[in-house]
Enzyme design. Structure first.
Site, PDB file in Angstrom:
ATOM      1  CG  ASP A 218      -1.994   1.007   1.221  1.00  0.00           C
ATOM      2  OD1 ASP A 218      -2.255   1.567   0.142  1.00  0.00           O
ATOM      3  OD2 ASP A 218      -2.603   1.252   2.277  1.00  0.00           O
ATOM      4  CD  GLN A 249      -3.338  10.990  -2.691  1.00  0.00           C
ATOM      5  OE1 GLN A 249      -3.612  11.264  -1.531  1.00  0.00           O
ATOM      6  NE2 GLN A 249      -3.984  10.063  -3.373  1.00  0.00           N
TER       7      GLN A 249
END
Length: 724
Positions: A218, A249
């Site tokens: 992740d 991000q």
């Protein structure tokens, strides 16, 4: 396979979940359901028989994220998740090193230094080496050591082209030797030591490669160089690496995150088809259009465009304030209105680029009686009293831990002074022993401390974990110390006592959740937890936080404050390669936290570090399409900033100018009791002479020419000047 697993997935999500045994990069935009995709992928692999639950390694960046995945997976499949390898890089490496501590050349009960303990250890070492801590600031040395390790480098592998760097390398080498001697590791060492274990020991490496056929990661954009190399070792030639992330991000370059790992992955693992999750389930269309328009200004993106099936929603509200105090007052008024319309306070977030900006916001919220909390405050396991308690426990578990001994040898105070401690350190150095061994031979009050630790070890040997901690808190004198506080410190001491009691609760919960009564395991848990903050969803309260802290969160309404050049984007970004791109990604993260309503505000003047500062509107605001913006205040800027529908003067903020005191302003200032030519004194800047006066009320300020500090503008509301 349970067909309901795939129901409700959009085509791209379904494609990602049902991939065959191959490595993949899932480019998951903000609010695109990445956690669902990750968890469903694991459930799909298990339910189709492609892999057993024990054949999966899932890596997250926080323990909270790992627990959420396990919880979701348990709801999807009737399996026992207890033996599965879900966790952070540090947690998983710790697990491997515990299992193979001899091969890793570590004691079985090795302890983990958090950032504060590591800094203390470095200071202690530098003192022993007679290193000038002004020339070599300990925190700089700490960053040097950690960043070197995160690059996968030991001291003898760091290139040093000048005497200054060579000295830091010497400290690095001695620090590593000290940690090895004391049986402790820091956070960076966990990963580096584990990487070295796997790379040098073929049998262990092949064991884990054979076990973990599917590795899922992740927040892949936040991995650093060493983390990526660790993943490559585990994947080998045959295992599938399923990486989920968003290069837009990537906002942790200052922690060593390397956004380039995403493109490196596509090359190293021959990923031909990057799957893009672009449908956003969080925000209205105008918010996403603004985020897309902003981030398109960045170079070297993998590229994606967020969209939503929702409608466009409201325009982004823009507010230009005269001062930061006015900005805060506007925000308070808007929050009150939102609250009266039924929006819960906990659904509203105030974001700022730098912590220094929170003071004026907090002051306004307190004055208005609005409940709030600062997200990202001091973590439980980093609080002073908790660290004292843990140091007793650490020393009981491992008497070689010099850092723990130094923290508590005279806390609570027991008459062991600085000179005694220095003599102890000299004796340990001469005899090449630990401080505890030297203390056992020291006599007097020092040996009484050793006797205390030995008695604690003896008395708690057969006790359950919570009772061990209760006993240590009582017999160490920590409880009595805080109970005896009086006066202004009494309330603070009461809070510390509550925290110490909570430590016993934490131990009980740890035993319940992990079915593990080991003190070593609990201390490991405490060290790993100290590296992150998990917010509790308590009362209905506003959230105040830096933009960095907001990543991964979402709110009905978001205020992004302080949109001024030098503040956001931060002035440091101008000096760093790729710095402006990173700041723009940070702004992208801020925008995409909002579901329904987004405010963008900036001020013409702002109090920063005790002084009034003037600036220009953020270039990021100018990169947003005008059609998406609703200006609450009139646009008073020139055409090259924002168009003005009226003939109004250019504001000093947007033109970059500084207000000059006019004769009228000078007279207004004199009415406040200050005049040009007056001699004044300021506690920080010393003596000076007033050379300019302007404004009135809360906006009144003076220009003072100080003998030592030069000329400065000071707001009279904050400056606390005294006439001479």
């Amino acid at each position: 396979m349970n067909s309901s697993l795939l129901s409700g997935l959009n085509p791209e999500q379904r494609q990602a979940v049902t991939l065959p045994h191959q490595s993949a990069l899932i480019l998951a935009g903000a609010g695109s359901g990445k956690t669902r995709v990750l968890t469903t992928r694991i459930a799909y692999l298990i339910s189709t028989g492609a892999v057993s639950p024990q054949g999966i390694l899932a890596v997250t960046f926080t323990n909270k994220a790992a627990k959420e995945m396990v919880t979701r997976l348990s709801a999807m499949l009737p399996i026992n998740t207890r033996g599965m390898w879900f966790g952070t890089f540090h947690g998983l490496c710790n697990r491997m090193l515990r299992a193979h501590h001899r091969d890793a050349n570590l004691p079985q009960s090795f302890q983990i230094l958090d950032s504060g303990d590591q800094l203390s250890a470095i200071k202690r070492l530098m003192k022993a080496m007679n290193v000038d801590d002004e020339k070599y600031p300990p925190r700089e040395v700490q960053n040097f050591i950690s960043s070197s390790k995160e690059q996968g480098l030991r001291a003898n592998e760091v290139e040093a082209f000048d005497p200054y760097t060579r000295r830091k390398v010497e400290i690095f080498a001695e620090y590593d030797a000290q940690c090895q001697r004391e049986g402790v590791v820091d956070f960076s060492e966990l990963l580096l030591r584990c990487y070295e274990l796997l790379s040098r020991n073929a049998a262990i490496r092949e064991h884990y490669q054979e076990r973990f056929k599917h590795i899922l990661v992740d927040e892949f954009q936040d991995t650093n160089k060493l983390q990526y190399q660790w993943l490559k070792l585990l994947a080998g030639d045959k295992n599938a690496l399923f990486a989920v992330g968003d290069d837009d991000q990537s906002i942790y370059a200052f922690r060593g995150a390397n956004v380039g790992n995403m493109q490196q992955l596509t090359r190293d693992f021959h990923v031909e088809n990057v799957i893009k999750l672009e449908q956003n389930y969080r925000s209205h269309g105008n918010i996403l259009d603004a985020a897309n328009a902003l981030i398109q200004n960045n170079r070297n993106r993998l590229g994606k465009n967020l969209w939503t099936a929702e409608n466009g929603g409201e325009q982004l509200r823009v507010y230009e304030a005269a001062t930061d105090v006015d900005e805060a007052a506007f925000i308070v008024d808007e929050i009150k209105q939102l609250h009266s319309e039924g929006v819960n306070l906990k659904e509203i977030a105030l974001l700022y680029r730098s912590n220094a900006q929170s003071r004026v916001l907090e002051h306004a919220l307190v004055s208005a009686g609005l409940s709030y909390r600062v997200y990202g405050g001091l973590r439980f396991f980093e609080r002073q009293e908790i660290k004292h308690a843990l140091a007793y426990l650490r020393l009981m578990e491992n008497t070689d831990d010099d850092n723990a001994l130094l923290r508590i040898i005279n806390f609570p105070t027991r008459g062991i002074g600085t000179r005694s401690i220095e003599q102890l350190q000299e004796a340990a150095k001469q005899n090449n022993t630990t401080l505890f061994d030297a203390a056992a031979r020291a006599g007097g009050k020092v040996s009484a401390f050793v006797a205390l630790i030995e008695s604690l070890r003896s008395a708690t040997r057969e006790l359950p974990l919570p009772e061990i901690i209760d006993h240590v808190l009582q017999r160490s004198g920590l409880i009595a110390h805080y109970q005896n506080e009086t006066g202004v410190k009494k309330r603070e001491a009461e809070e510390r006592l509550e925290n110490l009691n909570e430590l016993i609760n934490a131990a009980a919960l740890f035993v319940h959740e992990n079915e593990d009564d080991s003190l070593t395991s609990f201390l490991t848990h405490a060290s790993l937890e100290a590296g992150e903050h998990q917010a509790g969803d308590q009362d209905d309260a506003l959230h105040l936080m830096t933009v960095h802290s907001s990543k991964g969160l979402e709110f009905h309404t978001v205020f992004i404050t302080g949109l001024e050049e030098g503040l956001f984007p931060h002035q440091n970004s101008q000096r760093e390669d790729g710095g402006l791109d990173e700041e723009r990604r940070l702004m992208y993260v801020a925008i995409t936290r909002a579901r329904r309503r987004l405010y963008l505000s900036f001020a013409q003047s702002r109090m920063l570090h005790g002084q009034v500062s003037y600036g220009m509107v953020s270039s990021f605001l100018r990169e947003l399409p005008e059609g998406l913006l609703h200006w609450i205040t009139p646009r008073v800027t020139a055409r090259n900033s924002f168009a003005s529908s009226k003939s109004t003067p250019v504001s000093p903020l947007l033109s970059g100018g500084v207000l000059a005191p006019s004769p009228e302003n000078g007279r207004a200032g004199e009415e406040l009791g200050w005049r040009i030519g007056q001699r004044v004194f300021h506690q920080k800047f010393g003596e000076g002479v007033i050379t300019g006066v302007e404004g009135s009320g809360a906006d009144a300020r003076v220009q003072v020419n100080f003998k030592r500090a030069g000329s400065k503008w000071l707001a009279l509301e904050y400056a606390k000047l005294t006439a001479m």
